[in-house]
Design a protein around this motif. Sequence first.
Motif, PDB file in Angstrom:
ATOM      1  N   TRP A  39       0.845  -1.209   0.000  1.00 30.30           N
ATOM      2  CA  TRP A  39       0.000   0.000   0.000  1.00 30.30           C
ATOM      3  C   TRP A  39       0.871   1.248   0.000  1.00 30.30           C
ATOM      4  N   LEU A  40       1.915   1.249   0.811  1.00 33.39           N
ATOM      5  CA  LEU A  40       2.802   2.405   0.869  1.00 33.39           C
ATOM      6  C   LEU A  40       3.504   2.633  -0.466  1.00 33.39           C
ATOM      7  N   ALA A  41       3.870   1.557  -1.136  1.00 29.96           N
ATOM      8  CA  ALA A  41       4.543   1.703  -2.424  1.00 29.96           C
ATOM      9  C   ALA A  41       3.673   2.444  -3.425  1.00 29.96           C
ATOM     10  N   THR A  42       2.358   2.272  -3.327  1.00 32.59           N
ATOM     11  CA  THR A  42       1.429   2.936  -4.243  1.00 32.59           C
ATOM     12  C   THR A  42       1.068   4.341  -3.786  1.00 32.59           C
ATOM     13  N   HIS A  43       0.815   4.496  -2.496  1.00 32.32           N
ATOM     14  CA  HIS A  43       0.241   5.748  -1.996  1.00 32.32           C
ATOM     15  C   HIS A  43       1.258   6.671  -1.323  1.00 32.32           C
ATOM     16  N   ALA A  44       2.380   6.141  -0.883  1.00 34.90           N
ATOM     17  CA  ALA A  44       3.391   6.949  -0.193  1.00 34.90           C
ATOM     18  C   ALA A  44       4.775   6.429  -0.583  1.00 34.90           C
ATOM     19  N   PRO A  45       5.179   6.655  -1.843  1.00 36.29           N
ATOM     20  CA  PRO A  45       6.417   6.041  -2.343  1.00 36.29           C
ATOM     21  C   PRO A  45       7.679   6.451  -1.587  1.00 36.29           C
ATOM     22  N   ALA A  46       7.713   7.688  -1.092  1.00 37.31           N
ATOM     23  CA  ALA A  46       8.895   8.106  -0.333  1.00 37.31           C
ATOM     24  C   ALA A  46       9.015   7.291   0.953  1.00 37.31           C
ATOM     25  N   THR A  47       7.867   7.049   1.606  1.00 39.31           N
ATOM     26  CA  THR A  47       7.870   6.227   2.818  1.00 39.31           C
ATOM     27  C   THR A  47       8.243   4.794   2.492  1.00 39.31           C
ATOM     28  N   ALA A  48       7.724   4.290   1.385  1.00 40.97           N
ATOM     29  CA  ALA A  48       8.045   2.923   0.986  1.00 40.97           C
ATOM     30  C   ALA A  48       9.536   2.768   0.723  1.00 40.97           C
ATOM     31  N   ALA A  49      10.152   3.804   0.179  1.00 37.54           N
ATOM     32  CA  ALA A  49      11.593   3.728  -0.099  1.00 37.54           C
ATOM     33  C   ALA A  49      12.406   3.632   1.181  1.00 37.54           C
ATOM     34  N   LEU A  50      11.943   4.298   2.231  1.00 32.93           N
ATOM     35  CA  LEU A  50      12.676   4.288   3.499  1.00 32.93           C
ATOM     36  C   LEU A  50      12.271   3.140   4.414  1.00 32.93           C
ATOM     37  N   PHE A  51      10.974   2.780   4.363  1.00 31.90           N
ATOM     38  CA  PHE A  51      10.431   1.810   5.310  1.00 31.90           C
ATOM     39  C   PHE A  51       9.617   0.740   4.579  1.00 31.90           C
ATOM     40  N   GLY A  52      10.142   0.279   3.460  1.00 28.55           N
ATOM     41  CA  GLY A  52       9.366  -0.606   2.602  1.00 28.55           C
ATOM     42  C   GLY A  52       9.478  -2.077   2.904  1.00 28.55           C
ATOM     43  N   LEU A  87       5.722   8.094   7.773  1.00 30.64           N
ATOM     44  CA  LEU A  87       5.266   9.022   6.740  1.00 30.64           C
ATOM     45  C   LEU A  87       5.879  10.405   6.942  1.00 30.64           C
ATOM     46  N   THR A  88       5.889  10.866   8.184  1.00 30.11           N
ATOM     47  CA  THR A  88       6.417  12.190   8.490  1.00 30.11           C
ATOM     48  C   THR A  88       7.906  12.264   8.186  1.00 30.11           C
ATOM     49  N   GLN A  89       8.651  11.253   8.599  1.00 28.44           N
ATOM     50  CA  GLN A  89      10.096  11.253   8.367  1.00 28.44           C
ATOM     51  C   GLN A  89      10.425  11.213   6.883  1.00 28.44           C
ATOM     52  N   ALA A  90       9.559  10.567   6.105  1.00 29.10           N
ATOM     53  CA  ALA A  90       9.816  10.451   4.666  1.00 29.10           C
ATOM     54  C   ALA A  90       9.307  11.657   3.882  1.00 29.10           C
ATOM     55  N   GLY A  91       8.552  12.537   4.531  1.00 29.74           N
ATOM     56  CA  GLY A  91       8.016  13.695   3.850  1.00 29.74           C
ATOM     57  C   GLY A  91       6.686  13.467   3.162  1.00 29.74           C
ATOM     58  N   ASP A  92       6.041  12.345   3.429  1.00 28.01           N
ATOM     59  CA  ASP A  92       4.710  12.087   2.898  1.00 28.01           C
ATOM     60  C   ASP A  92       3.656  12.654   3.845  1.00 28.01           C
ATOM     61  N   ASP A  93       2.407  12.640   3.401  1.00 32.64           N
ATOM     62  CA  ASP A  93       1.313  13.193   4.187  1.00 32.64           C
ATOM     63  C   ASP A  93       1.034  12.301   5.391  1.00 32.64           C
ATOM     64  N   PRO A  94       1.215  12.805   6.612  1.00 35.70           N
ATOM     65  CA  PRO A  94       0.975  11.967   7.798  1.00 35.70           C
ATOM     66  C   PRO A  94      -0.475  11.524   7.935  1.00 35.70           C
ATOM     67  N   ALA A  95      -1.410  12.222   7.282  1.00 35.10           N
ATOM     68  CA  ALA A  95      -2.814  11.822   7.337  1.00 35.10           C
ATOM     69  C   ALA A  95      -3.046  10.467   6.675  1.00 35.10           C
ATOM     70  N   LEU A  96      -2.099  10.035   5.849  1.00 34.59           N
ATOM     71  CA  LEU A  96      -2.220   8.720   5.217  1.00 34.59           C
ATOM     72  C   LEU A  96      -2.092   7.587   6.231  1.00 34.59           C
ATOM     73  N   ALA A  97      -1.708   7.929   7.458  1.00 36.99           N
ATOM     74  CA  ALA A  97      -1.593   6.891   8.490  1.00 36.99           C
ATOM     75  C   ALA A  97      -2.926   6.211   8.750  1.00 36.99           C
ATOM     76  N   GLU A  98      -4.019   6.965   8.615  1.00 35.45           N
ATOM     77  CA  GLU A  98      -5.333   6.382   8.912  1.00 35.45           C
ATOM     78  C   GLU A  98      -5.710   5.293   7.911  1.00 35.45           C
ATOM     79  N   PRO A  99      -5.749   5.569   6.604  1.00 42.51           N
ATOM     80  CA  PRO A  99      -6.083   4.484   5.675  1.00 42.51           C
ATOM     81  C   PRO A  99      -5.030   3.383   5.648  1.00 42.51           C
ATOM     82  N   ALA A 100      -3.771   3.731   5.861  1.00 40.74           N
ATOM     83  CA  ALA A 100      -2.729   2.703   5.886  1.00 40.74           C
ATOM     84  C   ALA A 100      -2.955   1.744   7.050  1.00 40.74           C
TER      85      ALA A 100
END
Length: 234
Positions: A39-52, A87-100
């Motif tokens: 899911w992160l790879a699709t919706h939060a790629p920067a987070t997926a790169a760091l925490f994938g 998400l925050t550390q990777a620079g993605d939208d932290p609000a994505l934490a809820e659906p994730a």
Amino acid sequence: MVVTSLDTARIRAITIDLDDTLWPVWPTIARAEAALAGWLATHAPATAALFGDAPALRAIRVRMNELRPDLRLDLSALRRESIRLALTQAGDDPALAEPAFDLFFAERQRVELFDDALETLEFLSARYPVVALSNGNADVHHIGIGRYFKDSLSAARLGVAKPDARIFHAAAQAAGVTSGAVLHVGDDALLDARGALDAGMQAAWLNPAQAAWPQGTPPQATVTSLRELCRLLA
């Protein structure tokens, strides 16, 4: 099966652990973490790169344990906030934490029951009020087995965790009996069996590996499977 001193005549209710008692927990968590990574790879790629991958996700969850000790008993909140931190550390939208987290939680409830788990729940619930008692965040209603339970108590709900006697006493109260009338069933020697004994209950230790009892007075029953437990109570 080793039985020491189980008094079946005293049993008026059953409390039972969930993870690693009714299903293996780590395959479930691994699958949920894999789904989260996808899911992160699709919706939060920067987070997926760091925490994938699972080790990175677990490492940041450990970090969240340190940052938010107030959440230590609420595994859902810990997981959600660890995703938010990633998400925050990777620079993605932290609000994505809820659906994730919603996706992770749904996958976490897709357990594969042990072969004898359903027949055991049917056997026990036909004879006793049964209360689920867990330190984790499995939800018996989401899983689809809620009909077998009078109640389901968790560390997050009660604010105390096994082996604290208070969570066992709360489970006995939920079953409508005294602690001395309860048989607790679980796989963990300390959290389940020792905790139940210290709370004044009888205990049945699910011990498929046939490990030695660690120390002190053993539980009233040790069984290698849930099916053995049913035979013992029949």
